[in-house]
Scaffold this motif. Sequence first.
Motif, PDB file in Angstrom:
ATOM      1  N   TRP A  75      16.092 -10.853  39.182  1.00  0.00           N
ATOM      2  CA  TRP A  75      15.942 -10.446  40.581  1.00  0.00           C
ATOM      3  C   TRP A  75      15.605  -8.958  40.699  1.00  0.00           C
ATOM      4  O   TRP A  75      15.377  -8.471  41.792  1.00  0.00           O
ATOM      5  CB  TRP A  75      17.216 -10.752  41.361  1.00  0.00           C
ATOM      6  CG  TRP A  75      17.320 -12.197  41.758  1.00  0.00           C
ATOM      7  CD1 TRP A  75      16.787 -12.793  42.863  1.00  0.00           C
ATOM      8  CD2 TRP A  75      18.020 -13.240  41.061  1.00  0.00           C
ATOM      9  NE1 TRP A  75      17.099 -14.134  42.893  1.00  0.00           N
ATOM     10  CE2 TRP A  75      17.860 -14.435  41.805  1.00  0.00           C
ATOM     11  CE3 TRP A  75      18.768 -13.282  39.881  1.00  0.00           C
ATOM     12  CZ2 TRP A  75      18.418 -15.658  41.398  1.00  0.00           C
ATOM     13  CZ3 TRP A  75      19.307 -14.494  39.487  1.00  0.00           C
ATOM     14  CH2 TRP A  75      19.137 -15.651  40.231  1.00  0.00           C
ATOM     15  N   ASN A 220      13.164  -8.547  46.339  1.00  0.00           N
ATOM     16  CA  ASN A 220      13.444  -9.677  45.462  1.00  0.00           C
ATOM     17  C   ASN A 220      12.299  -9.808  44.462  1.00  0.00           C
ATOM     18  O   ASN A 220      11.182 -10.188  44.820  1.00  0.00           O
ATOM     19  CB  ASN A 220      13.580 -10.956  46.286  1.00  0.00           C
ATOM     20  CG  ASN A 220      13.999 -12.152  45.428  1.00  0.00           C
ATOM     21  OD1 ASN A 220      13.963 -12.115  44.199  1.00  0.00           O
ATOM     22  ND2 ASN A 220      14.388 -13.230  46.085  1.00  0.00           N
ATOM     23  N   TYR A 222      12.303 -11.783  41.774  1.00  0.00           N
ATOM     24  CA  TYR A 222      12.381 -13.038  41.009  1.00  0.00           C
ATOM     25  C   TYR A 222      10.985 -13.627  40.865  1.00  0.00           C
ATOM     26  O   TYR A 222      10.263 -13.794  41.849  1.00  0.00           O
ATOM     27  CB  TYR A 222      13.299 -14.044  41.702  1.00  0.00           C
ATOM     28  CG  TYR A 222      13.672 -15.218  40.832  1.00  0.00           C
ATOM     29  CD1 TYR A 222      14.819 -15.188  40.042  1.00  0.00           C
ATOM     30  CD2 TYR A 222      12.862 -16.360  40.778  1.00  0.00           C
ATOM     31  CE1 TYR A 222      15.170 -16.256  39.238  1.00  0.00           C
ATOM     32  CE2 TYR A 222      13.209 -17.433  39.966  1.00  0.00           C
ATOM     33  CZ  TYR A 222      14.358 -17.372  39.195  1.00  0.00           C
ATOM     34  OH  TYR A 222      14.696 -18.433  38.381  1.00  0.00           O
ATOM     35  N   PRO A 223      10.559 -13.940  39.628  1.00  0.00           N
ATOM     36  CA  PRO A 223       9.185 -14.398  39.402  1.00  0.00           C
ATOM     37  C   PRO A 223       8.922 -15.792  39.962  1.00  0.00           C
ATOM     38  O   PRO A 223       9.619 -16.747  39.618  1.00  0.00           O
ATOM     39  CB  PRO A 223       9.054 -14.373  37.873  1.00  0.00           C
ATOM     40  CG  PRO A 223      10.451 -14.512  37.370  1.00  0.00           C
ATOM     41  CD  PRO A 223      11.323 -13.822  38.367  1.00  0.00           C
ATOM     42  N   GLY A 224       7.938 -15.886  40.832  1.00  0.00           N
ATOM     43  CA  GLY A 224       7.538 -17.172  41.382  1.00  0.00           C
ATOM     44  C   GLY A 224       6.271 -17.680  40.708  1.00  0.00           C
ATOM     45  O   GLY A 224       5.754 -17.090  39.765  1.00  0.00           O
ATOM     46  N   THR A 225       5.762 -18.773  41.225  1.00  0.00           N
ATOM     47  CA  THR A 225       4.539 -19.378  40.701  1.00  0.00           C
ATOM     48  C   THR A 225       3.420 -19.196  41.720  1.00  0.00           C
ATOM     49  O   THR A 225       3.582 -19.531  42.889  1.00  0.00           O
ATOM     50  CB  THR A 225       4.741 -20.877  40.426  1.00  0.00           C
ATOM     51  OG1 THR A 225       5.828 -21.038  39.505  1.00  0.00           O
ATOM     52  CG2 THR A 225       3.483 -21.498  39.839  1.00  0.00           C
ATOM     53  N   ILE A 233       2.816 -17.997  46.813  1.00  0.00           N
ATOM     54  CA  ILE A 233       3.829 -17.863  45.769  1.00  0.00           C
ATOM     55  C   ILE A 233       5.004 -18.784  46.089  1.00  0.00           C
ATOM     56  O   ILE A 233       5.576 -18.729  47.174  1.00  0.00           O
ATOM     57  CB  ILE A 233       4.322 -16.408  45.666  1.00  0.00           C
ATOM     58  CG1 ILE A 233       3.148 -15.479  45.328  1.00  0.00           C
ATOM     59  CG2 ILE A 233       5.408 -16.289  44.603  1.00  0.00           C
ATOM     60  CD1 ILE A 233       3.528 -14.020  45.308  1.00  0.00           C
ATOM     61  N   THR A 234       5.348 -19.630  45.151  1.00  0.00           N
ATOM     62  CA  THR A 234       6.467 -20.548  45.329  1.00  0.00           C
ATOM     63  C   THR A 234       7.459 -20.378  44.188  1.00  0.00           C
ATOM     64  O   THR A 234       7.135 -19.795  43.144  1.00  0.00           O
ATOM     65  CB  THR A 234       5.982 -22.005  45.357  1.00  0.00           C
ATOM     66  OG1 THR A 234       5.288 -22.294  44.128  1.00  0.00           O
ATOM     67  CG2 THR A 234       5.032 -22.235  46.519  1.00  0.00           C
ATOM     68  N   VAL A 236      10.338 -18.723  44.229  1.00  0.00           N
ATOM     69  CA  VAL A 236      11.154 -17.514  44.241  1.00  0.00           C
ATOM     70  C   VAL A 236      12.555 -17.884  44.726  1.00  0.00           C
ATOM     71  O   VAL A 236      12.717 -18.395  45.836  1.00  0.00           O
ATOM     72  CB  VAL A 236      10.544 -16.427  45.144  1.00  0.00           C
ATOM     73  CG1 VAL A 236      11.467 -15.210  45.199  1.00  0.00           C
ATOM     74  CG2 VAL A 236       9.169 -16.027  44.636  1.00  0.00           C
ATOM     75  N   ARG A 237      13.562 -17.603  43.931  1.00  0.00           N
ATOM     76  CA  ARG A 237      14.930 -17.982  44.274  1.00  0.00           C
ATOM     77  C   ARG A 237      15.594 -16.841  45.048  1.00  0.00           C
ATOM     78  O   ARG A 237      15.464 -15.670  44.683  1.00  0.00           O
ATOM     79  CB  ARG A 237      15.718 -18.302  43.009  1.00  0.00           C
ATOM     80  CG  ARG A 237      15.042 -19.336  42.119  1.00  0.00           C
ATOM     81  CD  ARG A 237      15.910 -19.729  40.958  1.00  0.00           C
ATOM     82  NE  ARG A 237      16.956 -20.652  41.368  1.00  0.00           N
ATOM     83  CZ  ARG A 237      17.923 -21.088  40.570  1.00  0.00           C
ATOM     84  NH1 ARG A 237      17.997 -20.647  39.324  1.00  0.00           N
ATOM     85  NH2 ARG A 237      18.847 -21.919  41.008  1.00  0.00           N
ATOM     86  N   LYS A 313      12.138 -15.500  32.502  1.00  0.00           N
ATOM     87  CA  LYS A 313      12.408 -16.781  33.141  1.00  0.00           C
ATOM     88  C   LYS A 313      12.002 -17.928  32.231  1.00  0.00           C
ATOM     89  O   LYS A 313      12.711 -18.934  32.122  1.00  0.00           O
ATOM     90  CB  LYS A 313      11.658 -16.866  34.475  1.00  0.00           C
ATOM     91  CG  LYS A 313      11.860 -18.184  35.224  1.00  0.00           C
ATOM     92  CD  LYS A 313      11.039 -18.198  36.497  1.00  0.00           C
ATOM     93  CE  LYS A 313      11.169 -19.535  37.215  1.00  0.00           C
ATOM     94  NZ  LYS A 313      10.317 -19.579  38.442  1.00  0.00           N
TER      95      LYS A 313
END
Length: 510
Positions: A75, A220, A222-225, A233-234, A236-237, A313
Motif C-alpha cells: 500500500w 493508495n 496498491y498495485p492494480g491491473t 485499473i482494477t 486495487v485493495r 504482489k
Amino acid sequence: MITFFAALVILIVGYFVYGKIVEKIFKPSDAATPAIANPDGIDYVPISTPKAFLIQLLNIAGLGPIFGAISGAMWGPSVYIWIVGGTLFAGAVHDFLSGMLSERNDGASISEVTGKYLGKGMHNVMRVFSVVLLVMVGVVFMVGPAGLLALLTPEYLDVKVWTVIILIYYFLATLLPIDKIIGKIYPIFGLLLILMALGIGIGTLIHSGERPMMELTLKNLYPGTVDNVTGAITGVRPIWPLMFITVACGAISGFHATQSPIVSRCIKSEREGRKIFYGAMVAEGIIALIWAAAAVTFFWNKDGTGTGLAALKAIGGGNSKSVYAMCVALLGKIGGPIALLGVIVCPITSGDTAFRSARMTLFDWFKLDETKLKVRLSIATPLLLIGYGISFINYGVIWRYFSWSNQTIAMIVLWAGAVYLATNYGTNPNRCWLAAIPATFMSAVSMTYLMYAPECINLGAKGPVGLTISYAVGIVIALVFLAIFIFTAYLHPEKSLEKQKQVIITRKLH
C-alpha cells in the motif's frame, strides 16, 4: 528517508512519554507477583527483567512484524502511519493491559481474564477463540520458518522434513518448564533478532543511492491491473480495513494477549510492566517499521513507476521468497543468510510459546495441574498433532483467517481492559478511555473486514457498493459496542463490578 527516521524517533519518544502515561493511569503496586508469591517450578518461575523483556519480545515477534509489514508495503509509505500510531496508542496499550491484568489475576490466561471483566458469555467465546487462534499461530509459525530453512538447504532437507524437526522442538518447549529451554535460549535469540533488524535497516540505507527511500504519501499505491483496452485499473485493495488487518503484529495483535500471561507468571514486580509489555511492543513496532521501509524501498522502482510493488504482489507479499530476496540483495551472500536466520528465529520462538499458551489456556479452562508431567503430555501431544495436520492447508488461507482472528481478539481484550479501568479506580472512570478509544477503533476495523473480505461475508465482491456497506456496518457495530460499554461500565459500573466478583482461577499454594 526523512519519513522513516521521523517515524523511528516518534516510536522511541512515544515509549518514554505515552508509555509513562499508561503506567501512571494503571497504577502499578508493590504487591507480590504470582512468581514471587506462588512459584511452581513449571510456569511460575521468577526471571530477571532483561530476560523477561527478551522472552516477551520473541513471544510476540513472530512472522507478523516481518511478513505482515512486507505485505503492508504494497500500500506504500502510508503503512508507516499505522505501524507508529497503532503501536503506541493501541498495540502497546493492549499488550500492557493484557500482561498486567493477567498478573493481577494470578497469571491467568487471557480467556479467563476477559471472562472476569466481560462476563460468562465472552468467557466461553474467548476460551474457544484463543485456543483456535493459538493453534493457527503455531501452524503459521511452523510452516513459515520451514519454508525459509528449505531455501537454505534445497539439496538436503525439504519443507516437510523441516516442519517435522520444528514440530519436535515445539513439543519439548510446550512440555518442559519455562526455564529449561525458553529461559535459556531466548535471550540469545532476542539479540539475534535485534541484530537482524539492524542489519536490514543499515543495508537499506547503504543502498539508498540505487534504491532511494520513499517519503510519506497517503495515496493508495496498491498495485492494480490495467485494462489494455479501456485503461481502467482494477484490483486495487482499499487501505481500510485491509492494511489494518494485514499489518497485525507490527501494530496491534490479539495473539500478544495470549502470550503475555507466560511472562506475567514470571515477572518479579508490577513496576517492571511498562519495560516488559509496553516496551516489547514498541520494539516490535520498530522491527516492523524497518521491514516495511525496506520492502517499500526494495520493491519500488527508482523511476517512479511502482511496478516493483506489482512484483511484490506477484511473489505473494510477505513470505519466504520475498524475505530471502531482500536479505541476499541488501546484505550480500554472507550477510543475507545470517539475517535470514534471524527471520527464522522469530516465528519459531513464537510458535513454541503459541502451543505452550494453548496448553496453559486449556489447563486454566479445565483446572488441570501443570506440575504433573503426564497431564501436560496428554494436552501437548494432541495439540501438536492437530497443528501438524493443519499445516498441509494452503498457507495463504491460514494467514488470512489468523489475521482476522488476531485483530478480533485484540478488540475483545481492549474492551476488557476498558471495563477494568472504568470500574476499579473509584471516582475516576475516565481512565477507561485509554483502552476504550482503541477498542472502538479496532471494533470498526474487525467488523468492516468481516463484512468485506472474501474469506468472510465477501461484500467486497459487489464492488464499491459492497465496500460502502462494509464501512457502514463496521462503524455502526463499533458504535453499538461503545454504547454498550458506556451503559454497563461507565454509567452503571455496578453491573461490571458484579461480573468481577466471580473467581476465575484458583491455584493451590505451594
